[in-house]
Design a protein around this motif. Structure first.
Motif, short mmCIF file in Angstrom:
data_model
loop_
_atom_site.label_atom_id
_atom_site.label_comp_id
_atom_site.label_asym_id
_atom_site.label_seq_id
_atom_site.Cartn_x
_atom_site.Cartn_y
_atom_site.Cartn_z
N ARG A 43 0.86 -1.19 0.00
CA ARG A 43 0.00 0.00 0.00
C ARG A 43 0.90 1.23 0.00
O ARG A 43 1.96 1.24 0.62
N LEU A 64 -6.70 8.64 3.15
CA LEU A 64 -7.53 7.59 2.53
C LEU A 64 -8.61 7.10 3.48
O LEU A 64 -9.75 6.89 3.07
N ASP A 83 -4.50 8.69 -4.37
CA ASP A 83 -4.73 7.62 -5.34
C ASP A 83 -3.94 7.85 -6.62
O ASP A 83 -3.36 6.93 -7.19
N SER A 101 -0.34 7.04 -5.96
CA SER A 101 -0.15 5.60 -5.93
C SER A 101 -0.04 5.04 -7.35
O SER A 101 0.85 4.23 -7.64
#
Length: 81
Positions: free
Chosen positions: A39, A58, A69, A72
């Motif tokens: 993660r 988040l 997001d 990521s």
């Protein structure tokens, strides 16, 4: 009440990182690709405060969540080919 619109460079500023285009690109390239099993907030390159901020953004679905997001995805871009 409308939530403020955040920008990618503001996320880097919030994380205490260089927030100009060159600094953002350099940081992402240094840490790409990030394994799909990790993660984003658990990545080893964050300090405790940065990791906590990402987790909270988040968890609370804060106005930062969309940018987290996107970040990521940026770290995983090379794996998507």
């Amino acid at each position: 009440m409308k939530q403020p619109q955040r920008h990618f460079h503001q996320l880097f500023e919030q994380l205490g990182l260089a927030n100009d285009a060159a600094g953002i690109n350099k940081f992402i390239l240094q840490h790409t690709p990030l394994s799909a099993e990790i993660r984003l907030a658990d990545a080893p390159f964050w300090n405790a405060a940065q990791s906590a901020f990402l987790h909270e953004a988040l968890l609370q679905d804060a106005d930062w969540a969309v940018l987290v997001d996107q970040l990521s995805l940026a770290f995983r871009a090379e794996q998507i080919a």
